[in-house]
Design an enzyme around this catalytic site. Sequence first.
Site, PDB file in Angstrom:
ATOM      1  N   GLY A  23       0.692  -1.452   0.079  1.00  0.00           N
ATOM      2  CA  GLY A  23      -0.043  -0.075   0.091  1.00  0.00           C
ATOM      3  C   GLY A  23       0.837   1.213   0.159  1.00  0.00           C
ATOM      4  N   HIS A  24       1.938   1.380   1.178  1.00  0.00           N
ATOM      5  CA  HIS A  24       2.722   2.311   0.972  1.00  0.00           C
ATOM      6  C   HIS A  24       3.451   2.506  -0.478  1.00  0.00           C
ATOM      7  CE1 HIS A  24       2.861   1.204   5.383  1.00  0.00           C
ATOM      8  NE2 HIS A  24       2.433   2.396   5.485  1.00  0.00           N
TER       9      HIS A  24
HETATM   10  P1  AMP Z   1       0.653   4.676   7.688  1.00  0.00           P
HETATM   11  O1  AMP Z   1       2.142   4.080   7.708  1.00  0.00           O
HETATM   12  O2  AMP Z   1      -0.250   3.586   8.260  1.00  0.00           O
HETATM   13  O3  AMP Z   1       0.530   5.832   8.784  1.00  0.00           O
HETATM   14  O4  AMP Z   1       0.170   5.067   6.392  1.00  0.00           O
HETATM   15  C1  AMP Z   1       0.962   6.012   5.475  1.00  0.00           C
HETATM   16  C2  AMP Z   1       0.114   6.201   4.160  1.00  0.00           C
HETATM   17  O5  AMP Z   1      -0.026   4.894   3.848  1.00  0.00           O
HETATM   18  C3  AMP Z   1      -1.348   6.865   4.647  1.00  0.00           C
HETATM   19  O6  AMP Z   1      -1.495   7.762   3.555  1.00  0.00           O
HETATM   20  C4  AMP Z   1      -2.374   5.885   4.478  1.00  0.00           C
HETATM   21  O7  AMP Z   1      -3.457   6.045   4.008  1.00  0.00           O
HETATM   22  C5  AMP Z   1      -1.468   4.957   3.323  1.00  0.00           C
HETATM   23  N1  AMP Z   1      -1.855   3.540   3.246  1.00  0.00           N
HETATM   24  C6  AMP Z   1      -1.809   2.668   4.340  1.00  0.00           C
HETATM   25  N2  AMP Z   1      -2.367   1.464   4.047  1.00  0.00           N
HETATM   26  C7  AMP Z   1      -2.696   1.592   2.812  1.00  0.00           C
HETATM   27  C8  AMP Z   1      -3.291   0.673   1.666  1.00  0.00           C
HETATM   28  N3  AMP Z   1      -3.644  -0.673   2.167  1.00  0.00           N
HETATM   29  N4  AMP Z   1      -3.365   1.179   0.352  1.00  0.00           N
HETATM   30  C9  AMP Z   1      -3.296   2.370   0.090  1.00  0.00           C
HETATM   31  N5  AMP Z   1      -2.763   3.302   0.933  1.00  0.00           N
HETATM   32  C10 AMP Z   1      -2.386   2.889   2.259  1.00  0.00           C
END
Ligand code: AMP
Length: 285
Positions: free
Chosen positions: A38-39
């Site tokens: 996702g990231h």
């Molecule tokens: P985090 O590290 O969880 O704070 O996420 C960092 C970024 O990655 C944020 O913009 C989240 O929305 C995005 N993100 C996390 N998981 C996913 C996913 N499965 N698909 C798309 N973007 C994601």
Amino acid sequence: MMSKVVRSINVMQCIARELHTKKKVIGFVPTMGYLHAGHLSLVNVAKKYADVVIVSIFVNPIQFGPSEDFNIYPRDFQRDRRLLSAAGVAYIFYPDINQMYPKSYRTYVEVKELSDKLCGRFRVGHFVGVTTVVAKLFNIVQPDIAVFGQKDAQQAIIIKRMVKDLNFPVKIIVAPTVREKDGLAMSSRNVYLTTEERQKAPVLYQALTIAKRLIAQGERDPAKVLQAMRTLIDAVPELKLEYLEIVDLDNLEPVPIIKNRVLIALAARLGKARLIDNIIVKTNG
Ligand code: AMP
């Protein structure tokens, strides 16, 4: 080439200034690390718009409540660095907590109302922590564009509001949720799930899929759609729903009738994990 790791706020600001002098477009992806596909999809979106991509890795203490998982949040900087290097990221901003929040720290950014809805009801103070750190990161990295995931729909909506209200010169792009093969939205927190819990977790996405199908078939009553979703989720007693709502994309208020575009969003606890997911559904006419 390995991504350059920048730990100092001053150095990051100098690099950003120099890139702007050279007329380079800076694309930025803020993360808390422990990266997954996702990231990396956000990095790929940023690459399309920008000359230079900067990713921050910072587990932001002020967005965690006192009884939340800040201390056990998964971390693996070396692995993250390898993944980001392979993805063509030029700089990783990896600041120290004490530089971000020295003892004298006093300033917070709050987006009113939107921050109290959905997740905000269950994570009091969470979004103030998010908007504060993102405002700081924007001032440090000085991006032209920044990419956020649809997975955190409320976060993306709140950040867009902050950018407009505070006139940040940055374009916010929201990229689609990346899912496992069985539909579970990828999350760093999925490592908290046991094998049995992991097998049950996709029910959340199945419920969202059912909602989408009912609406495509003409259902316009949110109560009916929510009931069908709840029936499916309740069949898995380990899943403890925090909220399940069909809301307006502008104000995050529950809609009386489904029309135009709506956000269907949910959060549930499963064992040690708190899972969130959502979809945006469009009606035709
Ligand atoms: P985090 O590290 O969880 O704070 O996420 C960092 C970024 O990655 C944020 O913009 C989240 O929305 C995005 N993100 C996390 N998981 C996913 C996913 N499965 N698909 C798309 N973007 C994601």
